[in-house]
Design an enzyme around this catalytic site. Structure first.
Site, mmCIF file in Angstrom:
data_model
loop_
_atom_site.group_PDB
_atom_site.id
_atom_site.type_symbol
_atom_site.label_atom_id
_atom_site.label_comp_id
_atom_site.label_asym_id
_atom_site.label_seq_id
_atom_site.Cartn_x
_atom_site.Cartn_y
_atom_site.Cartn_z
ATOM 1 C CE1 TYR A 1 -33.244 -8.668 -1.729
ATOM 2 C CE2 TYR A 1 -32.578 -6.534 -3.036
ATOM 3 C CZ TYR A 1 -33.151 -7.285 -1.850
ATOM 4 O OH TYR A 1 -33.316 -6.448 -0.867
ATOM 5 C CE LYS B 1 -36.326 -7.890 -0.414
ATOM 6 N NZ LYS B 1 -36.674 -8.559 0.899
ATOM 7 C CB SER C 1 -35.607 -3.282 -1.934
ATOM 8 O OG SER C 1 -34.377 -2.574 -2.427
HETATM 9 P P1 NAD Z 1 -29.505 -9.806 6.564
HETATM 10 O O1 NAD Z 1 -28.902 -10.721 5.432
HETATM 11 O O2 NAD Z 1 -28.464 -9.107 7.527
HETATM 12 O O3 NAD Z 1 -30.783 -10.267 7.409
HETATM 13 C C1 NAD Z 1 -31.675 -11.211 6.757
HETATM 14 C C2 NAD Z 1 -31.691 -12.255 8.005
HETATM 15 O O4 NAD Z 1 -32.661 -13.343 7.587
HETATM 16 C C3 NAD Z 1 -30.358 -13.091 8.128
HETATM 17 O O5 NAD Z 1 -30.047 -13.071 9.443
HETATM 18 C C4 NAD Z 1 -30.458 -14.453 7.442
HETATM 19 O O6 NAD Z 1 -29.660 -15.508 8.252
HETATM 20 C C5 NAD Z 1 -32.212 -14.543 7.567
HETATM 21 N N1 NAD Z 1 -32.794 -15.345 6.631
HETATM 22 C C6 NAD Z 1 -32.727 -15.629 5.537
HETATM 23 N N2 NAD Z 1 -33.539 -16.428 4.871
HETATM 24 C C7 NAD Z 1 -34.246 -16.901 5.989
HETATM 25 C C8 NAD Z 1 -35.278 -18.079 6.077
HETATM 26 N N3 NAD Z 1 -35.711 -18.489 4.912
HETATM 27 N N4 NAD Z 1 -35.546 -18.346 7.485
HETATM 28 C C9 NAD Z 1 -35.016 -17.825 8.284
HETATM 29 N N5 NAD Z 1 -34.114 -16.950 8.398
HETATM 30 C C10 NAD Z 1 -33.679 -16.533 6.973
HETATM 31 O O7 NAD Z 1 -30.124 -8.625 5.586
HETATM 32 P P2 NAD Z 1 -30.757 -7.235 6.183
HETATM 33 O O8 NAD Z 1 -29.858 -6.334 5.351
HETATM 34 O O9 NAD Z 1 -30.906 -7.004 7.472
HETATM 35 O O10 NAD Z 1 -31.952 -7.189 5.222
HETATM 36 C C11 NAD Z 1 -33.240 -7.545 5.929
HETATM 37 C C12 NAD Z 1 -34.331 -7.439 4.938
HETATM 38 O O11 NAD Z 1 -34.381 -6.163 4.308
HETATM 39 C C13 NAD Z 1 -34.196 -8.276 3.810
HETATM 40 O O12 NAD Z 1 -35.499 -8.943 3.281
HETATM 41 C C14 NAD Z 1 -33.524 -7.484 2.597
HETATM 42 O O13 NAD Z 1 -33.702 -8.046 1.282
HETATM 43 C C15 NAD Z 1 -34.200 -6.351 2.717
HETATM 44 N N6 NAD Z 1 -33.642 -5.068 2.369
HETATM 45 C C16 NAD Z 1 -32.274 -4.820 2.639
HETATM 46 C C17 NAD Z 1 -31.600 -3.801 2.187
HETATM 47 C C18 NAD Z 1 -29.969 -3.524 2.572
HETATM 48 O O14 NAD Z 1 -29.444 -2.854 2.000
HETATM 49 N N7 NAD Z 1 -29.625 -3.964 3.628
HETATM 50 C C19 NAD Z 1 -32.270 -2.744 1.318
HETATM 51 C C20 NAD Z 1 -33.533 -3.015 1.034
HETATM 52 C C21 NAD Z 1 -34.121 -4.157 1.605
#
Ligand code: NAD
Ligand code: UDP
Length: 336
Positions: A149, A153, A124
């Protein structure tokens, strides 16, 4: 080629599964549904007309991971699974460190054991902390994260760097996302956070749908063109395409490669409100509030490296982003 997508039922993971399937990759998903629903798998199939192999389980479950790697010939892993709510991470730091770090450590050790050494990791822009210079290049200093959080990362980035030093056969791409918004044009998959949203776009959608009365704008005294915070919003489908480009890289080259995924354009909160109102013909009520702790004034990406090395350039604009975000809400409201 078979890709294991951890967290594939989530917001970004589900859109990436669609792009991968469309291009003919085989996809295996593991997700424990802590922040998503099983139904997303059926919706991906509905969009693309192809089956997806799904395991409901935790990435921290070593036995399950080993069985998945033994059963399927996994070539590349895209690791999305993780907890992502900034505010929640401040209240529950142990759960965040445990989930985000442990799942990555277990995954990497099983990958090593099973000789699968290609991984793309969801990082991120938060790792840049309060960057002094924008647009932010990948070479900008990292650190100064303002919540657990963000620190998870940063830690995972360090873990991946150390792993690559110890085992140069690993191919690792770290993608630093800016602000993903929007949804698939079908309206079947999108961002559906539980409870009151933290992020701007899901909050605006809830105001538009009258679930919330007005938007709180966190500060109008930043040194920006209209005083509100400026961010680099990227359409989630563009972001998903960025993963496909990263996959091509990880298959080809060994080492660690870091890329920003953004558009390179900064929009203020008022820009987003205006675009949303214009495109969806709906008024967004707002009130100006105090700045939010930990917020930076301006954050947008230098996207040159992703363009030059991956051939990635975002193609959707702000109109598409605000339209598709609202379309996802409308489509799901009608179906419920
Ligand atoms: P999200 O919460 O929609 O998706 C993450 C998925 O991971 C969920 O379906 C959740 O059920 C699953 N999950 C969490 N922990 C788990 C575990 N231990 N075992 C199995 N499944 C697990 O989030 P997103 O927005 O799709 O983000 C995806 C990734 O990108 C994440 O790592 C997030 O930190 C990163 N990210 C997101 C953003 C954003 O703004 N959405 C920005 C930067 C980075
Ligand atoms: N923001 C806001 N009201 C909200 C949520 C966000 O004014 O309810 C502002 C926030 O201060 C920032 C921008 O919108 O300037 C984007 O915030 P978001 O939480 O979506 O992303 P991040 O701050 O993590 O980049």
């Amino acid at each position: 080629m078979t890709v294991l997508v951890t967290g594939g039922c989530g917001y970004i993971g589900s859109h990436t599964c669609v792009e991968l399937l469309e291009l003919g990759y085989d996809v295996v998903v593991i997700d424990n549904l802590v922040n998503s629903k099983r139904e997303v798998i059926d919706r991906i199939t509905k969009i693309i007309g192809k089956e997806i192999i799904f395991y409901e389980g935790n990435v921290q479950d070593e036995k399950l991971l080993i069985s998945i790697f033994n059963k399927h010939r996994i070539d590349v892993v895209i690791h999305f699974a993780g907890l992502k709510a900034v505010g929640e991470s401040v209240k529950m730091p142990l759960e965040y460190y445990q989930n985000n770090l442990d799942s990555t450590l277990v995954l990497l050790s099983v990958m090593k054991e099973c000789d699968v050494k290609k991984i793309i990791f969801s990082s991120s822009a938060t790792v840049y902390g309060n960057a002094k210079i924008v647009p932010i290049k990948e070479t900008s200093p990292v650190g100064g994260t303002t919540n657990p959080y963000g620190t998870t990362k940063l830690f995972v980035e360090h873990i991946l760097q150390d792993l690559s030093i110890a085992d140069p056969n690993f191919s690792i791409v770290i993608l630093r996302y800016f602000n993903p918004i929007g949804a698939h044009k079908s309206g079947l998959i999108g961002d559906n956070p539980n409870g009151v949203p933290n992020n701007l776009m899901p909050y605006i959608v809830k105001v538009a749908s009258k679930e919330l009365e007005y938007l709180n704008i966190f500060g109008n005294d930043y040194p920006t063109k209209d005083g509100t915070g400026v961010r680099d919003y990227i359409h989630v489908v563009d972001l998903a395409i960025g993963h496909v480009k990263a996959l091509e890289k990880v298959v080809k080259d060994k080492g660690v490669f870091i890329y920003n995924l953004g558009t390179g354009i900064g929009y203020s909160v008022f820009d987003i409100i205006e675009a949303f109102e214009r495109e969806n013909d709906i008024k967004i009520l707002y009130k100006i509030k105090e700045r939010r702790d930990g917020d930076v004034a301006i954050c947008y990406a230098d996207v040159t490296k992703a363009y030059e090395e991956l051939g990635f350039k975002a193609k959707f604009g702000i109109k598409d982003m605000v339209r598709d975000s609202y379309n996802f809400y409308l489509k799901n409201r009608i179906e419920e």
